[in-house]
Design a protein around this motif. Sequence first.
Motif, PDB file in Angstrom:
ATOM      1  N   VAL A 107       0.857  -1.188   0.000  1.00 27.58           N
ATOM      2  CA  VAL A 107       0.000   0.000   0.000  1.00 27.58           C
ATOM      3  C   VAL A 107       0.887   1.230   0.000  1.00 27.58           C
ATOM      4  N   ARG A 108       0.613   2.156  -0.932  1.00 21.21           N
ATOM      5  CA  ARG A 108       1.345   3.417  -0.989  1.00 21.21           C
ATOM      6  C   ARG A 108       0.464   4.521  -0.414  1.00 21.21           C
ATOM      7  N   PRO A 109       0.843   5.040   0.754  1.00 16.05           N
ATOM      8  CA  PRO A 109       0.073   6.134   1.347  1.00 16.05           C
ATOM      9  C   PRO A 109       0.284   7.433   0.570  1.00 16.05           C
ATOM     10  N   ALA A 110      -0.576   8.373   0.821  1.00 18.53           N
ATOM     11  CA  ALA A 110      -0.450   9.675   0.177  1.00 18.53           C
ATOM     12  C   ALA A 110       0.760  10.427   0.723  1.00 18.53           C
ATOM     13  N   ARG A 111       1.237  11.335  -0.040  1.00 18.34           N
ATOM     14  CA  ARG A 111       2.310  12.272   0.321  1.00 18.34           C
ATOM     15  C   ARG A 111       3.657  11.592   0.499  1.00 18.34           C
ATOM     16  N   ASP A 112       4.378  11.959   1.550  1.00 18.94           N
ATOM     17  CA  ASP A 112       5.780  11.577   1.707  1.00 18.94           C
ATOM     18  C   ASP A 112       6.007  10.346   2.579  1.00 18.94           C
ATOM     19  N   TYR A 113       5.017   9.499   2.745  1.00 20.23           N
ATOM     20  CA  TYR A 113       5.178   8.321   3.589  1.00 20.23           C
ATOM     21  C   TYR A 113       5.661   7.141   2.754  1.00 20.23           C
ATOM     22  N   ALA A 114       6.370   6.236   3.395  1.00 23.90           N
ATOM     23  CA  ALA A 114       6.910   5.062   2.710  1.00 23.90           C
ATOM     24  C   ALA A 114       5.812   4.026   2.466  1.00 23.90           C
TER      25      ALA A 114
END
Length: 130
Positions: free
Chosen positions: A56-63
Amino acid sequence: MLMALVSVALVVGAASASGAQTASPQPRAAAKQLAAVRGEVVKISAASRGLLLITVRPARDYAEVTVLARENDLVGNGVGHEGGSDLLGLLTDDPHDDETITAAELNTGDVVSVIYDPQAQNRVLEIYVH
């Protein structure tokens, strides 16, 4: 006389054994810390028989987060519908409307929320599709 010595030895031995048990603190159960992520499913792959790795790719700058789920884990609906079916879902033939799906039926591009246990190899506890 012998009986008195044996009984004194038993009493002293029992007292020292019980004292050793009370002197050491009992181990406390560690508090379970859960984690959650909301984002887009970017990859689904088989981990082993009956298990999936879901990235899962979270929004913004999270890994990105990869979680471990069973293929038959039920996926809840993260956005509640009021009684009837969603008109937009009827027009677009959204496969997730008005049905219960499993983790194996998730697709790349789905937006999900996942609650997982990082202390248990990121094992999924709950999945919701949005």
